[in-house]
Design a protein around this motif. Structure first.
Motif, PDB file in Angstrom:
ATOM      1  N   ARG A 101     -10.920  -5.624   9.856  1.00 16.78           N
ATOM      2  CA  ARG A 101     -11.458  -4.959   8.172  1.00 16.78           C
ATOM      3  C   ARG A 101     -11.706  -3.220   7.850  1.00 16.78           C
ATOM      4  NH1 ARG A 101     -16.858  -5.052   5.645  1.00 16.78           N
ATOM      5  NH2 ARG A 101     -16.690  -5.534   2.960  1.00 16.78           N
ATOM      6  N   ALA A 102     -12.014  -2.495   9.337  1.00 21.48           N
ATOM      7  CA  ALA A 102     -12.515  -1.361   9.612  1.00 21.48           C
ATOM      8  C   ALA A 102     -11.876  -0.819   9.247  1.00 21.48           C
ATOM      9  CB  ALA A 102     -13.499  -1.819  10.897  1.00 21.48           C
ATOM     10  N   LEU A 103     -11.133  -0.853   9.837  1.00 21.74           N
ATOM     11  CA  LEU A 103      -9.218  -0.670   9.757  1.00 21.74           C
ATOM     12  C   LEU A 103      -9.164  -0.251   8.331  1.00 21.74           C
ATOM     13  CD1 LEU A 103      -6.490   1.414  11.159  1.00 21.74           C
ATOM     14  CD2 LEU A 103      -6.232  -1.338  11.558  1.00 21.74           C
ATOM     15  N   ASP A 104      -8.749  -1.856   7.502  1.00 26.20           N
ATOM     16  CA  ASP A 104      -8.385  -1.586   6.548  1.00 26.20           C
ATOM     17  C   ASP A 104      -9.021  -0.910   5.532  1.00 26.20           C
ATOM     18  OD1 ASP A 104      -7.017  -2.752   3.955  1.00 26.20           O
ATOM     19  OD2 ASP A 104      -8.609  -4.407   3.652  1.00 26.20           O
ATOM     20  N   LEU A 105     -10.669  -0.441   5.789  1.00 28.07           N
ATOM     21  CA  LEU A 105     -11.194   0.425   4.860  1.00 28.07           C
ATOM     22  C   LEU A 105     -10.736   1.965   5.427  1.00 28.07           C
ATOM     23  CD1 LEU A 105     -14.687  -1.734   5.358  1.00 28.07           C
ATOM     24  CD2 LEU A 105     -13.361  -1.312   3.148  1.00 28.07           C
ATOM     25  N   ALA A 106     -10.710   2.098   6.835  1.00 31.63           N
ATOM     26  CA  ALA A 106     -10.679   3.159   7.061  1.00 31.63           C
ATOM     27  C   ALA A 106      -9.620   3.646   5.740  1.00 31.63           C
ATOM     28  CB  ALA A 106     -10.792   3.348   8.401  1.00 31.63           C
ATOM     29  N   LEU A 107      -8.857   3.468   5.994  1.00 27.59           N
ATOM     30  CA  LEU A 107      -7.104   3.329   5.574  1.00 27.59           C
ATOM     31  C   LEU A 107      -7.297   3.965   4.452  1.00 27.59           C
ATOM     32  CD1 LEU A 107      -4.633   0.916   7.916  1.00 27.59           C
ATOM     33  CD2 LEU A 107      -4.573   3.192   7.837  1.00 27.59           C
ATOM     34  N   THR A 108      -7.231   2.481   3.597  1.00 32.11           N
ATOM     35  CA  THR A 108      -8.164   3.230   1.808  1.00 32.11           C
ATOM     36  C   THR A 108      -8.394   4.821   2.230  1.00 32.11           C
ATOM     37  OG1 THR A 108     -10.415   1.999   2.101  1.00 32.11           O
ATOM     38  CG2 THR A 108      -7.883   0.542   1.690  1.00 32.11           C
ATOM     39  N   ARG A 109      -9.196   5.881   2.466  1.00 36.05           N
ATOM     40  CA  ARG A 109     -10.287   6.755   2.499  1.00 36.05           C
ATOM     41  C   ARG A 109      -9.343   7.538   3.436  1.00 36.05           C
ATOM     42  NH1 ARG A 109     -14.794   3.347   3.457  1.00 36.05           N
ATOM     43  NH2 ARG A 109     -14.780   4.169   5.833  1.00 36.05           N
ATOM     44  N   THR A 110      -7.711   7.366   3.712  1.00 31.83           N
ATOM     45  CA  THR A 110      -7.245   8.369   4.818  1.00 31.83           C
ATOM     46  C   THR A 110      -6.194   8.814   3.708  1.00 31.83           C
ATOM     47  OG1 THR A 110      -7.840   7.404   6.457  1.00 31.83           O
ATOM     48  CG2 THR A 110      -5.919   8.683   6.669  1.00 31.83           C
TER      49      THR A 110
END
Length: 226
Positions: free
Chosen positions: A208-217
């Motif tokens: 879940r943290a990776l998913d959120l991080a990718l949306t901001r990258t």
């Protein structure tokens, strides 16, 4: 005066039954009569069934095989048992180190099923499974959300039949800072989907943290300059 033959006949009639000459039956007819008698169902009511006889033969074969193996193994039976224990320990060590064997990717080992859903749909399903404690399903849906989001952002070309490993490798080209995390997420997806492992809260939190991080990258532009 009675004749000699008559005297003999009268004497034989006066003999006790036990002293009369025995009645003899030829050998072959006697054997056939005995076989007919013993073939009657009343003599076979307690015989083992076909399955039991086959099972007895199997265990007899196993015992013979074990006896031959123990005779050919240094140390006899004790040596054979030691070899079997060592082999079992080696298999257990490999299983612990490598996990369950992964299947080769086939048409059924792809990331998505036939239903086409958005990244938002997959995220909703992931959170619902997590709230219900279904961590394996939550991990699977979150990984699908990650890949679908990358497709919606055109960082990945939508391609039916893509596996999690392929998606991670392709996405790493435009998201190099998250390449290792993407590969780890793909391995996690394969482990819970095909490797027999069970998801948990910690694993789901990382995806879940990776998913959120990718949306901001911001992706790395790999194409030719405009």
């Amino acid at each position: 005066m009675m004749s000699t033959g008559g005297l003999i006949t009268r004497a034989a009639a006066l003999l006790p039954a036990a002293e009369k000459p025995p009645v003899t039956t030829p050998r072959d007819p006697a054997r056939e009569a005995a076989e007919r008698e013993l073939s009657k169902p009343m003599y076979h009511q307690d015989d083992p069934g076909l399955f039991q006889r086959a099972l007895d033969r199997f265990w007899e074969w196993v015992r013979n095989l074990f006896d031959h193996a123990s005779g050919a193994t240094p140390g006899g039976t004790l040596g054979l048992v030691a070899i079997a224990v060592l082999a079992a320990l080696a298999v257990a060590a490999l299983w612990w180190r490598l996990g369950s064997p992964r299947r080769t990717a086939t048409g059924r080992d792809t990331l998505f099923d036939d239903a086409l859903r958005s990244a938002a749909d997959h995220r909703t399903a992931a959170d619902a499974n997590a709230a219900a404690g279904r961590w394996t399903e939550a991990v699977q849906e979150r990984m699908r959300a990650i890949v679908r989001s990358l497709e919606e952002r055109t960082l990945l070309d939508p391609r039916p039949g893509r596996t999690a490993d392929e998606a991670a490798a392709e996405a790493a080209a435009s998201l190099p800072d998250h390449a290792e995390a993407l590969r780890a997420a793909a391995r996690t997806f394969d482990d819970v989907t095909y490797g027999g492992r069970t998801g948990d809260a910690g694993t789901y939190a990382r995806l879940r943290a990776l998913d959120l991080a990718l949306t901001r990258t911001k992706p790395l532009l790999t194409g030719p300059p405009a």
